[in-house]
Design an enzyme around this catalytic site. Structure first.
Site, PDB file in Angstrom:
ATOM      1  N   THR A 215      -6.664   1.305  11.628  1.00 37.39           N
ATOM      2  CA  THR A 215      -6.809   1.364  10.162  1.00 37.39           C
ATOM      3  C   THR A 215      -6.904  -0.005   9.485  1.00 37.39           C
ATOM      4  O   THR A 215      -7.370  -0.087   8.345  1.00 37.39           O
ATOM      5  CB  THR A 215      -5.588   2.088   9.560  1.00 37.39           C
TER       6      THR A 215
ATOM      7  N   GLU B   1      -0.204   0.329  16.750  1.00 38.52           N
ATOM      8  CA  GLU B   1      -1.014   1.470  16.280  1.00 38.52           C
ATOM      9  C   GLU B   1      -1.948   2.012  17.365  1.00 38.52           C
ATOM     10  O   GLU B   1      -1.939   3.223  17.637  1.00 38.52           O
ATOM     11  CB  GLU B   1      -1.793   1.089  15.010  1.00 38.52           C
TER      12      GLU B   1
ATOM     13  N   CYS C   8      -8.444   2.017   6.570  1.00 38.55           N
ATOM     14  CA  CYS C   8      -7.859   2.681   5.394  1.00 38.55           C
ATOM     15  C   CYS C   8      -8.369   2.032   4.107  1.00 38.55           C
ATOM     16  O   CYS C   8      -8.830   0.883   4.103  1.00 38.55           O
ATOM     17  CB  CYS C   8      -6.345   2.653   5.461  1.00 38.55           C
TER      18      CYS C   8
ATOM     19  N   SER D  59       1.336  -9.279  10.950  1.00 41.17           N
ATOM     20  CA  SER D  59       0.674  -8.272  10.109  1.00 41.17           C
ATOM     21  C   SER D  59      -0.828  -8.293  10.349  1.00 41.17           C
ATOM     22  O   SER D  59      -1.516  -9.251   9.981  1.00 41.17           O
ATOM     23  CB  SER D  59       0.985  -8.567   8.642  1.00 41.17           C
TER      24      SER D  59
ATOM     25  N   ASN E 152      -3.244  -6.556   8.949  1.00 37.06           N
ATOM     26  CA  ASN E 152      -4.112  -6.582   7.759  1.00 37.06           C
ATOM     27  C   ASN E 152      -4.071  -7.943   7.067  1.00 37.06           C
ATOM     28  O   ASN E 152      -5.062  -8.380   6.478  1.00 37.06           O
ATOM     29  CB  ASN E 152      -3.778  -5.414   6.822  1.00 37.06           C
TER      30      ASN E 152
ATOM     31  N   CYS F 146       0.860  -1.184   0.000  1.00 33.38           N
ATOM     32  CA  CYS F 146       0.000   0.000   0.000  1.00 33.38           C
ATOM     33  C   CYS F 146       0.902   1.243   0.000  1.00 33.38           C
ATOM     34  O   CYS F 146       2.113   1.126   0.183  1.00 33.38           O
ATOM     35  CB  CYS F 146      -0.865  -0.004   1.254  1.00 33.38           C
TER      36      CYS F 146
HETATM   37 FE1  SF4 Z   1      -1.013   0.697   4.476  1.00 31.11          FE
HETATM   38 FE2  SF4 Z   1      -1.393   0.592   7.126  1.00 31.11          FE
HETATM   39 FE3  SF4 Z   1      -1.294   2.930   5.850  1.00 31.11          FE
HETATM   40 FE4  SF4 Z   1      -3.370   1.313   5.473  1.00 31.11          FE
HETATM   41  S1  SF4 Z   1      -2.793   2.331   7.383  1.00 31.11           S
HETATM   42  S2  SF4 Z   1      -2.296   2.469   3.881  1.00 31.11           S
HETATM   43  S3  SF4 Z   1      -2.392  -0.706   5.568  1.00 31.11           S
HETATM   44  S4  SF4 Z   1       0.370   1.451   6.081  1.00 31.11           S
END
Ligand code: SF4
Length: 289
Positions: free
Chosen positions: A168, A131, A196, A224, A226, A12
């Site tokens: 996110t 986060e 996100c 990870s 996500n 990303c």
């Molecule tokens: Fe990528 Fe994490 Fe940013 Fe979303 S919040 S764009 S998964 S780095």
């Protein structure tokens, strides 16, 4: 084996930016350079950064991590850190460099703004992930981390002004359920869904692709968020088996017995070449009927 390459997948913008920042800092800096935790949650990418001369200081407690760094530059990871950690780095005489993803920065600013305006902020996130830890530091005592329905049931918020927001990289659908639960308890709660776009698009594509395959392989590291959520949403909403692999050697041939078509996707921090190796391996795989 027939392979459906699910798109979008992989890097990303936040991960690409973090790599760019780390590379530039390493090139332009003579002294030691450290990353305070994994720059992005992928073991191969982290090994690669270490090979380039960026030392990993991987303590769950960011303050303990900082105290291990004697001198030089410290890079804050894509997941962000609290203002208190930033301040401590300066106090220790370190040179801080911020590689926080712009989407995470936006959540920090949102939470700080809401807290300044007198809101209690219900923050849906994963306990132990960096986060939420960073975001909660924006307004100590005013941000309430919840992960499960039970956490929401246990809330006892007294202020009239209540907002709900989130990490996110969560599951789009689970988060909607949890937001609904917060609204049921506090109907006045303002909703700020901060999942996100990269996370949302990868999950939607994986769930859709699951309708056309027998199982889904997600390439990503166990840390990870996500990537783990991709596995979860395929199982729960796509109703297909899904497995997380860090590299093609982790594939277990027993998963593919009787299967004809496999979908492959990858987390936002997974290097492209790892996913390519998995795809090539599966395309060459012959499974007895
Ligand atoms: Fe990528 Fe994490 Fe940013 Fe979303 S919040 S764009 S998964 S780095």
């Amino acid at each position: 084996m027939e392979v459906l390459k699910i798109t979008p997948r992989g890097y990303c913008h936040g991960v690409v930016d973090a790599f760019r920042i780390a590379k530039r800092v390493r090139e332009e800096t003579d002294g030691p350079v450290h990353m305070l935790g994994m720059l992005v949650h992928n073991t191969h990418a982290t090994d690669d950064l270490q090979a380039q001369g960026i030392a990993l200081v991987d303590q769950p407690d960011r303050f303990a991590g900082l105290s291990q760094i004697k001198e030089g530059t410290v890079i804050f990871t894509a997941h962000g850190v609290s203002p208190q950690v930033k301040q401590r780095a300066v106090e220790l005489g370190l040179k801080p460099v911020d590689a926080t993803c712009s989407d995470v920065v936006r959540t920090h600013e949102l939470v700080a703004d809401l807290a300044n305006k007198g809101y209690d902020v219900v923050y849906i996130g994963r306990k132990g992930h960096p986060e939420p830890e960073g975001v909660m530091g924006e307004a100590p005592g005013k941000v309430h981390l919840v992960q499960d329905p039970e956490d929401i049931d246990a809330l006892d918020l007294q202020r009239d002004r209540i907002a709900v927001t989130c990490q996110t990289t969560l599951s789009v659908w689970d988060t909607e359920d949890l937001i609904g639960r917060v609204k049921a308890r506090y109907p006045q709660a303002e909703v700020h869904n901060e999942i996100c776009r990269a996370t949302q698009e990868r999950q939607e594509a994986a769930v859709e692709a699951a309708q056309h395959v027998d199982l889904v392989i997600v390439v990503g590291s166990p840390r990870s968020s996500n990537s783990l959520r991709l596995v979860e949403v395929v199982k729960k909403l796509g109703r297909k088996p899904a497995y997380l692999v860090d590299k093609f050697e982790d594939l277990d041939l027993s998963w593919f017995v009787g299967m004809k078509r496999v979908g492959v996707t990858s987390g936002a921090s997974t290097p492209t070449q790892l996913t390519r190796r998995v795809i090539e391996y599966l395309e060459a795989l012959e499974i007895p009927a």
